[in-house]
Design a protein around this motif. Structure first.
Motif, PDB file in Angstrom:
ATOM      1  N   LYS A  70       7.986   1.059   7.357  1.00 60.67           N
ATOM      2  CA  LYS A  70       6.698   0.953   6.657  1.00 60.67           C
ATOM      3  C   LYS A  70       6.545  -0.408   5.970  1.00 60.67           C
ATOM      4  O   LYS A  70       5.444  -0.960   5.920  1.00 60.67           O
ATOM      5  CB  LYS A  70       6.556   2.081   5.643  1.00 60.67           C
ATOM      6  N   VAL A  71       7.650  -0.927   5.437  1.00 65.00           N
ATOM      7  CA  VAL A  71       7.589  -2.260   4.818  1.00 65.00           C
ATOM      8  C   VAL A  71       7.219  -3.294   5.873  1.00 65.00           C
ATOM      9  O   VAL A  71       6.329  -4.129   5.655  1.00 65.00           O
ATOM     10  CB  VAL A  71       8.934  -2.628   4.140  1.00 65.00           C
ATOM     11  N   TYR A  72       7.873  -3.218   7.040  1.00 63.13           N
ATOM     12  CA  TYR A  72       7.596  -4.193   8.105  1.00 63.13           C
ATOM     13  C   TYR A  72       6.165  -4.054   8.609  1.00 63.13           C
ATOM     14  O   TYR A  72       5.504  -5.038   8.921  1.00 63.13           O
ATOM     15  CB  TYR A  72       8.591  -4.031   9.255  1.00 63.13           C
ATOM     16  N   ARG A  73       5.694  -2.824   8.666  1.00 62.73           N
ATOM     17  CA  ARG A  73       4.329  -2.605   9.142  1.00 62.73           C
ATOM     18  C   ARG A  73       3.325  -3.212   8.160  1.00 62.73           C
ATOM     19  O   ARG A  73       2.329  -3.822   8.554  1.00 62.73           O
ATOM     20  CB  ARG A  73       4.069  -1.106   9.301  1.00 62.73           C
ATOM     21  N   LEU A  75       3.940  -5.733   6.193  1.00 63.55           N
ATOM     22  CA  LEU A  75       4.053  -7.187   6.335  1.00 63.55           C
ATOM     23  C   LEU A  75       3.298  -7.662   7.570  1.00 63.55           C
ATOM     24  O   LEU A  75       2.637  -8.696   7.541  1.00 63.55           O
ATOM     25  CB  LEU A  75       5.524  -7.602   6.413  1.00 63.55           C
ATOM     26  N   ALA A  76       3.399  -6.887   8.655  1.00 60.72           N
ATOM     27  CA  ALA A  76       2.696  -7.250   9.883  1.00 60.72           C
ATOM     28  C   ALA A  76       1.187  -7.230   9.650  1.00 60.72           C
ATOM     29  O   ALA A  76       0.467  -8.106  10.125  1.00 60.72           O
ATOM     30  CB  ALA A  76       3.071  -6.287  11.001  1.00 60.72           C
ATOM     31  N   ALA A  77       0.728  -6.243   8.888  1.00 65.37           N
ATOM     32  CA  ALA A  77      -0.704  -6.154   8.585  1.00 65.37           C
ATOM     33  C   ALA A  77      -1.144  -7.364   7.771  1.00 65.37           C
ATOM     34  O   ALA A  77      -2.215  -7.923   8.001  1.00 65.37           O
ATOM     35  CB  ALA A  77      -0.995  -4.868   7.819  1.00 65.37           C
ATOM     36  N   GLU A  78      -0.301  -7.778   6.817  1.00 65.08           N
ATOM     37  CA  GLU A  78      -0.595  -8.967   6.012  1.00 65.08           C
ATOM     38  C   GLU A  78      -0.668 -10.202   6.902  1.00 65.08           C
ATOM     39  O   GLU A  78      -1.570 -11.016   6.783  1.00 65.08           O
ATOM     40  CB  GLU A  78       0.511  -9.185   4.964  1.00 65.08           C
ATOM     41  N   GLU A  79       0.309 -10.304   7.796  1.00 64.63           N
ATOM     42  CA  GLU A  79       0.369 -11.452   8.701  1.00 64.63           C
ATOM     43  C   GLU A  79      -0.853 -11.474   9.614  1.00 64.63           C
ATOM     44  O   GLU A  79      -1.419 -12.523   9.871  1.00 64.63           O
ATOM     45  CB  GLU A  79       1.658 -11.405   9.538  1.00 64.63           C
ATOM     46  N   ALA A  80      -1.236 -10.288  10.090  1.00 63.91           N
ATOM     47  CA  ALA A  80      -2.384 -10.198  10.998  1.00 63.91           C
ATOM     48  C   ALA A  80      -3.648 -10.691  10.317  1.00 63.91           C
ATOM     49  O   ALA A  80      -4.442 -11.420  10.908  1.00 63.91           O
ATOM     50  CB  ALA A  80      -2.554  -8.761  11.470  1.00 63.91           C
TER      51      ALA A  80
ATOM     52  N   LEU B  50       4.767   2.303  -3.836  1.00 58.54           N
ATOM     53  CA  LEU B  50       4.927   1.190  -4.774  1.00 58.54           C
ATOM     54  C   LEU B  50       6.168   0.364  -4.442  1.00 58.54           C
ATOM     55  O   LEU B  50       6.134  -0.864  -4.502  1.00 58.54           O
ATOM     56  CB  LEU B  50       5.012   1.720  -6.210  1.00 58.54           C
ATOM     57  N   ALA B  51       7.248   1.038  -4.087  1.00 60.27           N
ATOM     58  CA  ALA B  51       8.478   0.316  -3.750  1.00 60.27           C
ATOM     59  C   ALA B  51       8.261  -0.554  -2.506  1.00 60.27           C
ATOM     60  O   ALA B  51       8.697  -1.709  -2.464  1.00 60.27           O
ATOM     61  CB  ALA B  51       9.613   1.309  -3.526  1.00 60.27           C
ATOM     62  N   GLN B  52       7.576  -0.006  -1.525  1.00 63.42           N
ATOM     63  CA  GLN B  52       7.289  -0.785  -0.312  1.00 63.42           C
ATOM     64  C   GLN B  52       6.407  -1.979  -0.636  1.00 63.42           C
ATOM     65  O   GLN B  52       6.631  -3.088  -0.153  1.00 63.42           O
ATOM     66  CB  GLN B  52       6.610   0.115   0.735  1.00 63.42           C
ATOM     67  N   GLU B  53       5.413  -1.753  -1.469  1.00 63.30           N
ATOM     68  CA  GLU B  53       4.532  -2.840  -1.889  1.00 63.30           C
ATOM     69  C   GLU B  53       5.335  -3.917  -2.620  1.00 63.30           C
ATOM     70  O   GLU B  53       5.053  -5.106  -2.479  1.00 63.30           O
ATOM     71  CB  GLU B  53       3.419  -2.280  -2.781  1.00 63.30           C
ATOM     72  N   GLY B  54       6.347  -3.485  -3.369  1.00 63.28           N
ATOM     73  CA  GLY B  54       7.229  -4.428  -4.056  1.00 63.28           C
ATOM     74  C   GLY B  54       7.904  -5.378  -3.083  1.00 63.28           C
ATOM     75  O   GLY B  54       7.954  -6.585  -3.323  1.00 63.28           O
ATOM     76  N   PHE B  55       8.396  -4.849  -1.977  1.00 66.78           N
ATOM     77  CA  PHE B  55       9.056  -5.699  -0.981  1.00 66.78           C
ATOM     78  C   PHE B  55       8.064  -6.641  -0.296  1.00 66.78           C
ATOM     79  O   PHE B  55       8.401  -7.783   0.007  1.00 66.78           O
ATOM     80  CB  PHE B  55       9.777  -4.836   0.063  1.00 66.78           C
ATOM     81  N   VAL B  56       6.857  -6.161  -0.080  1.00 66.89           N
ATOM     82  CA  VAL B  56       5.827  -7.027   0.514  1.00 66.89           C
ATOM     83  C   VAL B  56       5.557  -8.199  -0.429  1.00 66.89           C
ATOM     84  O   VAL B  56       5.464  -9.349   0.001  1.00 66.89           O
ATOM     85  CB  VAL B  56       4.533  -6.222   0.801  1.00 66.89           C
ATOM     86  N   LYS B  57       5.482  -7.890  -1.732  1.00 63.30           N
ATOM     87  CA  LYS B  57       5.244  -8.950  -2.724  1.00 63.30           C
ATOM     88  C   LYS B  57       6.409  -9.943  -2.763  1.00 63.30           C
ATOM     89  O   LYS B  57       6.196 -11.144  -2.917  1.00 63.30           O
ATOM     90  CB  LYS B  57       5.028  -8.346  -4.109  1.00 63.30           C
ATOM     91  N   VAL B  58       7.620  -9.412  -2.639  1.00 63.28           N
ATOM     92  CA  VAL B  58       8.792 -10.297  -2.608  1.00 63.28           C
ATOM     93  C   VAL B  58       8.652 -11.276  -1.443  1.00 63.28           C
ATOM     94  O   VAL B  58       8.795 -12.483  -1.606  1.00 63.28           O
ATOM     95  CB  VAL B  58      10.094  -9.476  -2.454  1.00 63.28           C
TER      96      VAL B  58
END
Ligand SMILES: [Zn+2]
Lengths: 158, 201
Positions: A70-73, A75-80, B50-58
């Motif tokens: 989910k984190v990678y997904r 990030l991919a959405a952000e990148e897109a 929220l934790a996932q969003e934290g990693f995106v922010k990192v």
């Protein structure tokens, strides 16, 4: 050391936030003072109850794999969304996008103009209207004058 | 190698576009991030979010991280801010939907269940009954949720995350003395709840 001061530091003592002489002073005091020792035992008991292991380690590795996915997904959405902007700068793709943007701009400008000007009148329209009004008023005044003068004229005649 | 130095190495690699390094950082901190958020927001699905969003922010702000503080401090700051804005948002939602629906007031439900749990347990009227540790632990977990925001944040960072007072001061932007006061009050409140619980029996 005063008991009040000791008791205010017992939580820090429990969490090993005190070092050196501050720590050993409390340790010594607790050996001799019954009241402070009681307070410390209460703190220790309460905090031991707030279990740290309650939540931890209750998730499977599948949960964490899903978490990472989910984190990678995200990030991919952000990148897109970022690459959409980057694509704007590529000439090959620029033409249709720009054409679309110009069309859109034209539609927006035209529609806002229509909305803005809709209830209003252009200057020539306004001039015409004012002239018509003047003529109408002029006619009315003349008519009134005629009517007013009419009985007078009749009286004079009569 | 020290954990702090390892973090610094990983971050340098991430800055240079090493995605595997980000994967390692994610693996290292995912549990702490999730459970930290869970303790602050209670709802598992929101804690995960929220934790996932934290990693995106990192990842997004990694170039802004200069290493003046440790990565850990920076990461907790990010998570704390996310949890705070989550609560602000929920507070506003609750405030404006209060007249229409009480379903959203989960804090109230929680408080009610906390209130109810005490007399319910005294109903069996057996003074000899030993304190059920599991019940008590659950009660204290719930009691934690009723602490004022700063007390709860600081207690969580100290007790569960096992951070130093100085580090908590860095994360929260408070003076160490202030952190200690909040911690002291949080512990005292938990003791009071424990005492009330025992007196009810
Ligand atoms: Zn004493």
């Amino acid at each position: 050391m005063e008991c009040k001061k000791i008791q205010s530091d017992l939580v820090n003592y429990y969490y090993q936030e005190l070092a050196g002489s501050a720590r050993s002073a409390i340790a010594r005091h607790l050996e001799t003072c019954n009241a402070c020792r009681q307070t410390y035992v209460q703190i220790k008991k309460a905090l031991a109850m707030v279990a740290k292991e309650q939540l931890e380690k209750d998730k499977s590795s599948a949960f964490w794999q899903d978490f990472q996915y989910k984190v990678y997904r995200r990030l991919a959405a952000e990148e897109a969304s970022k690459s959409w902007w980057r694509d704007l700068l590529v000439p090959r793709r620029l033409a249709p996008v720009l054409a679309g943007a110009v069309m859109l701009l034209l539609i927006i400008v035209t529609s806002t103009r229509l909305v803005k000007n809709g209830p209003e009148m252009t200057s020539s329209d306004l001039q015409l209207a004012q002239e018509l009004e003047l003529i109408e008023n002029y006619d009315l005044i003349q008519d009134l004058e005629i009517l007013e003068n009419l009985p007078e004229a009749e009286q004079l005649r009569g | 190698m020290e954990s702090k130095d390892l973090d610094q190495q990983l971050i340098e690699k991430i800055k240079n576009g090493d995605q595997a390094a980000f994967g390692l950082l994610l693996e290292k901190y995912q549990q702490r991030a999730y459970y930290f958020c869970l303790r602050l927001v209670s709802r598992p699905e929101d804690a995960e979010d929220l934790a996932q969003e934290g990693f995106v922010k990192v990842f997004k702000n990694i170039s802004a991280f200069r290493g003046a503080a440790s990565f850990q401090t920076w990461f907790y700051q990010i998570l704390l801010n996310l949890c705070r804005s989550y609560h602000r948002h929920r507070y506003l939602v609750n405030r404006f939907t209060f007249n229409f629906s009480r379903r959203d007031g989960e804090d109230e439900e929680m408080e009610q269940s906390l209130e109810n749990s005490v007399p319910d347990q005294s109903l069996d009227g057996n003074p000899q009954r030993l304190i059920n540790n599991e019940e008590l632990k659950l009660l204290l977990e719930e009691a934690l949720q009723t602490l004022p925001r700063q007390q709860k944040e600081i207690f969580t960072l100290k007790h569960f995350e096992e951070l130093k007072i100085s580090e908590i001061a860095g994360i929260t932007g408070l003076a160490e003395g202030t952190v200690k006061i909040h911690l002291f009050r949080a512990v005292r409140r938990l003791q009071e709840i424990l005492k009330e619980f025992k007196e009810q029996r």
